[in-house]
Design a protein around this motif. Structure first.
Motif, PDB file in Angstrom:
ATOM      1  N   HIS A   1       4.275   6.772   5.897  1.00 23.00           N
ATOM      2  CA  HIS A   1       4.339   7.101   4.463  1.00 23.00           C
ATOM      3  C   HIS A   1       2.940   7.227   3.856  1.00 23.00           C
ATOM      4  N   LYS A   2       2.942   7.724   2.629  1.00 26.13           N
ATOM      5  CA  LYS A   2       1.714   8.078   1.926  1.00 26.13           C
ATOM      6  C   LYS A   2       0.708   6.935   1.781  1.00 26.13           C
ATOM      7  N   ASN A   3       1.237   5.697   1.679  1.00 25.78           N
ATOM      8  CA  ASN A   3       0.331   4.558   1.500  1.00 25.78           C
ATOM      9  C   ASN A   3      -0.627   4.390   2.677  1.00 25.78           C
TER      10      ASN A   3
ATOM     11  N   GLN B   1       3.670   3.597  10.987  1.00 32.13           N
ATOM     12  CA  GLN B   1       4.007   3.830   9.576  1.00 32.13           C
ATOM     13  C   GLN B   1       3.710   5.284   9.218  1.00 32.13           C
TER      14      GLN B   1
ATOM     15  N   MET C   1       8.153  -0.906   5.154  1.00 30.28           N
ATOM     16  CA  MET C   1       7.004  -0.023   4.923  1.00 30.28           C
ATOM     17  C   MET C   1       5.692  -0.650   5.391  1.00 30.28           C
TER      18      MET C   1
ATOM     19  N   PHE D   1       5.736   3.153  -5.287  1.00 33.32           N
ATOM     20  CA  PHE D   1       4.774   3.020  -4.191  1.00 33.32           C
ATOM     21  C   PHE D   1       3.940   4.273  -3.967  1.00 33.32           C
ATOM     22  N   SER D   2       4.445   5.416  -4.420  1.00 35.39           N
ATOM     23  CA  SER D   2       3.673   6.638  -4.159  1.00 35.39           C
ATOM     24  C   SER D   2       2.382   6.656  -4.981  1.00 35.39           C
ATOM     25  N   LYS D   3       2.319   5.856  -6.035  1.00 38.63           N
ATOM     26  CA  LYS D   3       1.085   5.804  -6.844  1.00 38.63           C
ATOM     27  C   LYS D   3       0.245   4.561  -6.552  1.00 38.63           C
ATOM     28  N   ALA D   4       0.730   3.711  -5.654  1.00 38.35           N
ATOM     29  CA  ALA D   4      -0.012   2.474  -5.376  1.00 38.35           C
ATOM     30  C   ALA D   4      -1.394   2.804  -4.814  1.00 38.35           C
ATOM     31  N   GLY D   5      -2.409   2.199  -5.385  1.00 40.19           N
ATOM     32  CA  GLY D   5      -3.767   2.431  -4.895  1.00 40.19           C
ATOM     33  C   GLY D   5      -4.571   3.388  -5.757  1.00 40.19           C
TER      34      GLY D   5
END
Ligand SMILES: Nc1ncnc2c1ncn2[C@@H]1O[C@H](COP(=O)(O)OP(=O)(O)O)[C@@H](O)[C@H]1O
Ligand SMILES: [Mg+2]
Lengths: 112, 138
Positions: free
Chosen positions: A53-55, A51, B100, B12-16
């Motif tokens: 991506h940013k998460n 993976q 993802m 999703f870029s702000k998740a968390g």
């Protein structure tokens, strides 16, 4: 063992987050399912995934992981790279597949 | 102590973000690191569920000397069968979300395993409310 030593011994590229190379690694966790990592990885683990991506960095930071290894030549997205640098959690790269990285890292961490 | 955070569905870029803030707050309050770890896992999963499955939501957090209470209220499709949703592996996440690495159907089980009390209530077509309590001396 420090992230730096693992990167050197397994010939991994330091893609970003170089300020975290002294992070101490106590084991590894391999998964591409984020909830699996969230539920089962331990603080100080190095996370092996594809993976990009940013998460990934959000989870690495929340779980206090030592570093992330991206397999098969995958590269982090720009925002993943930025967060890796901010959080000082290195992202390391390799062309190896997960199975190979797992085996090498397991042997290294277990002194084989 | 009371805190509130807004969550945007689909972003999703702000998740968390809220989980990360709460982690900092709990560390400053010198909460047992083992408890911090559990709460962070539970809140992250609940936060991501609003991002992945709802339109928008608000997180309300109350901390006192005994417990951490977290309530997430969202506007969204709601959950028709909560018992089914609680089962490990059950997910209605879209293929994009699964790609993802989300949508493994492990979020609600993670929330259950990492809180002392979890209550999910929902009205189909309106939204979902998740309440989680963690006791500080457990
Ligand atoms: N806030 C929510 N709004 C609507 N549906 C939800 C919400 N939270 C969970 N669900 C439903 O419950 C299912 C299981 O959730 P979860 O265990 O977190 O797995 P995942 O998020 O990986 O699908 C979801 O796929 C979705 O159908
Ligand atoms: Mg979920």
């Amino acid at each position: 063992m420090k992230v730096k030593e693992i990167a050197e011994k397994l010939n991994l590229t330091v893609i970003c987050g170089g300020n975290g190379l002294d992070n101490e690694v106590n084991g590894g966790y391999s998964s591409d399912l984020l909830s699996d990592v969230m539920g089962s990885a331990q603080a100080g683990n190095i996370w092996i995934t594809l993976q990009t991506h940013k998460n990934v960095m959000a989870i690495a930071s929340l779980k206090d992981l030592a570093a992330v290894i991206l397999v098969k030549g995958f590269l982090p997205d720009a925002d993943m790279e930025a967060q890796s640098n901010e959080e000082n959690i290195p992202v390391l790269g390799t062309n190896d597949e997960t199975f190979e990285v797992n085996g090498k890292l397991f042997n290294l961490l277990n002194g084989k | 102590m009371h805190f509130e955070f807004n969550v945007e569905g689909g972003n999703f870029s702000k998740a968390g973000t809220a989980s990360s803030q709460l982690k900092k707050i709990l560390k400053q309050l010198n909460v047992d690191p083992r408890i911090v770890k559990r709460v962070v896992v539970a809140l992250y999963e609940a936060e991501v569920n609003i991002v992945a499955h709802a339109f928008s939501g608000t997180i309300y957090i109350d901390i006192d000397t005994e417990k951490i209470e977290i309530k997430l209220v969202d506007e969204g499709p709601g959950i028709p069968d909560i018992e089914l949703a609680m089962q490990q592996g059950y997910s209605t996440a879209s293929p994009e979300v699964r790609e993802m690495g989300f949508g493994a159907g492990m979020g609600l089980p993670n929330m259950k395993n990492n809180t002392d009390r979890l209550l999910v209530t929902s009205e189909v077509g309106k939204g979902t409310t998740v309440e989680m309590t963690t006791y500080l001396n457990s």
